[in-house]
Design a protein around this motif. Structure first.
Motif, PDB file in Angstrom:
ATOM      1  N   THR A  52       0.666  -1.125  -0.032  1.00 24.58           N
ATOM      2  CA  THR A  52      -0.015   0.109  -0.071  1.00 24.58           C
ATOM      3  C   THR A  52       0.843   1.378  -0.112  1.00 24.58           C
ATOM      4  O   THR A  52       1.824   1.231   0.614  1.00 24.58           O
ATOM      5  CB  THR A  52      -1.108   0.008   1.362  1.00 24.58           C
ATOM      6  N   PRO A  53       0.527   2.107  -0.644  1.00 25.37           N
ATOM      7  CA  PRO A  53       1.353   3.512  -0.655  1.00 25.37           C
ATOM      8  C   PRO A  53       1.383   4.037   0.808  1.00 25.37           C
ATOM      9  O   PRO A  53       0.569   4.040   1.767  1.00 25.37           O
ATOM     10  CB  PRO A  53       0.426   4.581  -1.454  1.00 25.37           C
ATOM     11  N   TRP A  54       2.461   4.826   1.239  1.00 29.85           N
ATOM     12  CA  TRP A  54       2.861   5.333   2.575  1.00 29.85           C
ATOM     13  C   TRP A  54       3.238   6.931   2.112  1.00 29.85           C
ATOM     14  O   TRP A  54       4.446   7.264   2.377  1.00 29.85           O
ATOM     15  CB  TRP A  54       3.737   4.414   3.278  1.00 29.85           C
ATOM     16  N   PRO A  55       2.695   7.692   1.661  1.00 33.18           N
ATOM     17  CA  PRO A  55       3.095   9.065   1.537  1.00 33.18           C
ATOM     18  C   PRO A  55       3.234   9.821   2.779  1.00 33.18           C
ATOM     19  O   PRO A  55       2.410  10.131   3.642  1.00 33.18           O
ATOM     20  CB  PRO A  55       1.961   9.772   0.800  1.00 33.18           C
ATOM     21  N   ILE A  56       4.381  10.385   2.889  1.00 35.98           N
ATOM     22  CA  ILE A  56       4.887  10.993   4.106  1.00 35.98           C
ATOM     23  C   ILE A  56       4.169  12.224   4.271  1.00 35.98           C
ATOM     24  O   ILE A  56       4.288  13.253   3.399  1.00 35.98           O
ATOM     25  CB  ILE A  56       6.500  11.400   4.171  1.00 35.98           C
ATOM     26  N   GLN A  57       3.354  12.650   5.279  1.00 38.46           N
ATOM     27  CA  GLN A  57       2.643  13.699   5.455  1.00 38.46           C
ATOM     28  C   GLN A  57       3.411  14.942   5.755  1.00 38.46           C
ATOM     29  O   GLN A  57       3.138  15.962   5.275  1.00 38.46           O
ATOM     30  CB  GLN A  57       1.409  13.242   6.578  1.00 38.46           C
ATOM     31  N   TYR A  58       4.409  14.928   6.411  1.00 39.32           N
ATOM     32  CA  TYR A  58       5.116  16.092   6.913  1.00 39.32           C
ATOM     33  C   TYR A  58       6.621  16.061   6.457  1.00 39.32           C
ATOM     34  O   TYR A  58       7.576  16.213   7.440  1.00 39.32           O
ATOM     35  CB  TYR A  58       5.083  16.261   8.335  1.00 39.32           C
ATOM     36  N   LEU A 196       4.962  -0.293  24.680  1.00 40.15           N
ATOM     37  CA  LEU A 196       5.019  -1.129  23.583  1.00 40.15           C
ATOM     38  C   LEU A 196       4.329  -0.201  22.311  1.00 40.15           C
ATOM     39  O   LEU A 196       3.335   0.204  22.308  1.00 40.15           O
ATOM     40  CB  LEU A 196       3.690  -2.163  23.645  1.00 40.15           C
ATOM     41  N   ALA A 197       5.262   0.109  21.409  1.00 31.14           N
ATOM     42  CA  ALA A 197       5.286   0.916  20.465  1.00 31.14           C
ATOM     43  C   ALA A 197       3.975   0.360  19.527  1.00 31.14           C
ATOM     44  O   ALA A 197       3.758  -0.846  19.275  1.00 31.14           O
ATOM     45  CB  ALA A 197       6.313   1.090  19.425  1.00 31.14           C
ATOM     46  N   HIS A 198       3.157   1.084  19.044  1.00 34.75           N
ATOM     47  CA  HIS A 198       1.902   0.758  18.080  1.00 34.75           C
ATOM     48  C   HIS A 198       1.091  -0.035  18.846  1.00 34.75           C
ATOM     49  O   HIS A 198       0.351  -0.922  18.315  1.00 34.75           O
ATOM     50  CB  HIS A 198       2.440   0.105  16.858  1.00 34.75           C
ATOM     51  N   ALA A 199       0.927  -0.115  20.214  1.00 30.88           N
ATOM     52  CA  ALA A 199       0.261  -1.253  21.061  1.00 30.88           C
ATOM     53  C   ALA A 199       0.397  -2.459  20.577  1.00 30.88           C
ATOM     54  O   ALA A 199      -0.324  -3.288  20.613  1.00 30.88           O
ATOM     55  CB  ALA A 199      -1.337  -0.845  20.946  1.00 30.88           C
ATOM     56  N   ALA A 200       1.853  -2.677  20.072  1.00 27.42           N
ATOM     57  CA  ALA A 200       2.257  -4.134  19.597  1.00 27.42           C
ATOM     58  C   ALA A 200       1.364  -4.668  18.540  1.00 27.42           C
ATOM     59  O   ALA A 200       1.130  -5.852  18.579  1.00 27.42           O
ATOM     60  CB  ALA A 200       2.225  -4.874  20.711  1.00 27.42           C
ATOM     61  N   MET A 201       0.680  -3.873  17.711  1.00 30.13           N
ATOM     62  CA  MET A 201      -0.263  -4.385  16.550  1.00 30.13           C
ATOM     63  C   MET A 201       0.615  -5.397  15.950  1.00 30.13           C
ATOM     64  O   MET A 201       1.568  -5.294  15.424  1.00 30.13           O
ATOM     65  CB  MET A 201      -0.591  -3.132  15.866  1.00 30.13           C
ATOM     66  N   PRO A 202      -0.173  -6.433  15.447  1.00 28.46           N
ATOM     67  CA  PRO A 202      -1.638  -6.781  15.647  1.00 28.46           C
ATOM     68  C   PRO A 202      -1.865  -7.314  16.843  1.00 28.46           C
ATOM     69  O   PRO A 202      -2.848  -7.936  17.096  1.00 28.46           O
ATOM     70  CB  PRO A 202      -1.866  -7.578  14.269  1.00 28.46           C
ATOM     71  N   GLN A 203      -0.908  -7.661  17.755  1.00 25.81           N
ATOM     72  CA  GLN A 203      -1.195  -8.432  18.831  1.00 25.81           C
ATOM     73  C   GLN A 203      -1.769  -7.393  20.050  1.00 25.81           C
ATOM     74  O   GLN A 203      -1.279  -7.595  21.184  1.00 25.81           O
ATOM     75  CB  GLN A 203       0.194  -8.920  19.484  1.00 25.81           C
ATOM     76  N   ALA A 231      -7.188  -1.082   7.967  1.00 27.83           N
ATOM     77  CA  ALA A 231      -7.347  -1.777   6.826  1.00 27.83           C
ATOM     78  C   ALA A 231      -6.299  -2.961   7.185  1.00 27.83           C
ATOM     79  O   ALA A 231      -6.377  -4.014   6.542  1.00 27.83           O
ATOM     80  CB  ALA A 231      -6.969  -0.948   5.643  1.00 27.83           C
ATOM     81  N   MET A 232      -5.232  -2.937   7.829  1.00 26.71           N
ATOM     82  CA  MET A 232      -4.216  -3.888   8.047  1.00 26.71           C
ATOM     83  C   MET A 232      -4.485  -4.630   9.419  1.00 26.71           C
ATOM     84  O   MET A 232      -4.330  -5.866   9.493  1.00 26.71           O
ATOM     85  CB  MET A 232      -2.846  -3.404   7.857  1.00 26.71           C
ATOM     86  N   SER A 233      -4.615  -3.810  10.491  1.00 30.87           N
ATOM     87  CA  SER A 233      -4.691  -4.499  11.726  1.00 30.87           C
ATOM     88  C   SER A 233      -5.853  -3.755  12.502  1.00 30.87           C
ATOM     89  O   SER A 233      -5.668  -2.757  13.495  1.00 30.87           O
ATOM     90  CB  SER A 233      -3.356  -4.087  12.672  1.00 30.87           C
ATOM     91  N   PRO A 234      -7.066  -4.358  12.298  1.00 32.32           N
ATOM     92  CA  PRO A 234      -8.242  -3.801  12.941  1.00 32.32           C
ATOM     93  C   PRO A 234      -8.226  -3.892  14.407  1.00 32.32           C
ATOM     94  O   PRO A 234      -7.513  -5.107  14.823  1.00 32.32           O
ATOM     95  CB  PRO A 234      -9.588  -4.546  12.164  1.00 32.32           C
ATOM     96  N   LEU A 235      -8.583  -3.022  15.050  1.00 27.65           N
ATOM     97  CA  LEU A 235      -8.899  -3.111  16.623  1.00 27.65           C
ATOM     98  C   LEU A 235      -9.784  -4.383  17.100  1.00 27.65           C
ATOM     99  O   LEU A 235     -10.966  -4.478  16.443  1.00 27.65           O
ATOM    100  CB  LEU A 235      -9.401  -1.771  17.260  1.00 27.65           C
ATOM    101  N   PRO A 236      -9.485  -5.020  18.087  1.00 25.30           N
ATOM    102  CA  PRO A 236     -10.520  -5.898  18.650  1.00 25.30           C
ATOM    103  C   PRO A 236     -11.944  -5.300  19.035  1.00 25.30           C
ATOM    104  O   PRO A 236     -11.845  -4.346  19.553  1.00 25.30           O
ATOM    105  CB  PRO A 236      -9.877  -6.662  19.793  1.00 25.30           C
ATOM    106  N   PRO A 237     -12.797  -5.956  18.983  1.00 20.09           N
ATOM    107  CA  PRO A 237     -14.207  -5.548  19.423  1.00 20.09           C
ATOM    108  C   PRO A 237     -14.301  -5.119  20.952  1.00 20.09           C
ATOM    109  O   PRO A 237     -15.062  -4.116  21.235  1.00 20.09           O
ATOM    110  CB  PRO A 237     -15.239  -6.810  19.267  1.00 20.09           C
TER     111      PRO A 237
END
Length: 298
Positions: A52-58, A196-203, A231-237
């Protein structure tokens, strides 16, 4: 206030509406220009790496990026650096300590790599005032259980200085990623203040289980719950239910400037969680200011 800011221009007013004089971002990146150029070049090939594209915003010069954070109302931030091979960590730490001397909002930080001298380098950084460290298991492709790091983890534990560790499998699985690997470090150093960076996604679920066993483990919000990551690592319910159990151990992180969306997007995601009655504005104030400020001693 749980609606969140629509745009970056709305962020300062939204922050003030929460009764805060600014926010504290525990996960920001500033790097020497040659290194940052290579990082951005990697993201330019994101479709090849991630599909997937990842255009740097800043994607702006360093002084402009600092001014952007100030304009957003970021009163303090941890400029995180990380090596991808031996021989870089001490140089990166020296660079970022000097950067922090020049930018009042920047908290002194450091990094390390499993190599001879890692322990003495970290001890030197602590004496120089480093108040946060970054460990990137995925990019560094190293085993956090390496004996060369045992004294490093011990020193950080004793100092009570947090380490922001990217040890989850996202966005790409590495040879030594996974919370089951990092937990072996925590078993030896249960007093380690680990974020835990990124909340340890997807774990995500495993991250909460780890927090239940180790009271000094925190998670940061970096790229969590935003449309790009969902789209890649959805949060659990049960995400907000579990957040309520550890509400005082969640800290703001954004990955600025290397994000493919606006800074406000991350804040809207966090505000959305706070719409749960179990969280609310007290949670927002804790995540955006109180908890990261405590960890960084600001």
């Amino acid at each position: 206030m749980t609606a969140g800011p629509a745009t970056d221009a709305d962020v300062p007013g939204w922050i003030a509406g929460l009764g805060l004089d600014g926010i504290v971002d525990l996960h920001v990146h500033f790097l020497p220009k040659p290194v940052l150029d290579k990082v951005w070049a990697y993201f330019d090939r994101a479709e090849q790496h991630y599909g997937t594209p990842w255009p740097i915003q800043y994607r702006t010069p360093e002084p402009e990026r600092v001014e952007t954070l100030r304009a957003l109302g970021v009163k303090a931030f941890a400029p995180l650096v990380y090596p991808h091979k031996p021989g870089m960590a001490e140089w990166l730490t020296s660079w970022v300590l000097e950067f922090a001397e020049q930018v009042p909002e920047a908290v002194p930080t450091g990094t390390f790599y499993p190599e001879p001298g890692a322990a003495s380098s970290v001890d030197s950084a602590l004496r120089a005032g480093a108040r946060c460290f970054k460990a990137h298991v995925q990019v560094g492709a190293y085993d956090p259980r390496d004996a060369l790091l045992d004294q490093v983890w011990g020193s950080l534990s004793e100092a009570g200085v947090p380490v922001v560790i990217h040890c989850g499998h996202g966005p790409l699985r590495g040879d030594f990623t996974g919370l089951e690997v990092f937990e072996e470090v925590l078993r030896r150093h249960p007093r380690l203040t680990a974020v835990l960076a990124h909340a340890a996604m997807p774990q995500f679920t495993t991250a909460f289980e780890l927090m239940a066993r180790y009271p000094r483990v925190h998670l940061d919000t970096t790229m969590v719950g935003v449309p790009f990551s969902e789209a890649m690592s959805p949060l659990p319910p049960d995400w907000t239910v579990r957040l309520a159990e550890v509400a005082d151990r969640v800290v703001l992180g954004t990955d600025f400037p290397n994000i493919p969306y606006s800074y406000a997007t991350q804040l809207r995601a966090i505000a959305g969680w706070a719409a749960d009655d179990r969280l609310g504005e007290p949670f927002l104030r804790a995540v955006l200011h109180d908890t990261p400020a405590k960890l960084l001693s600001v």
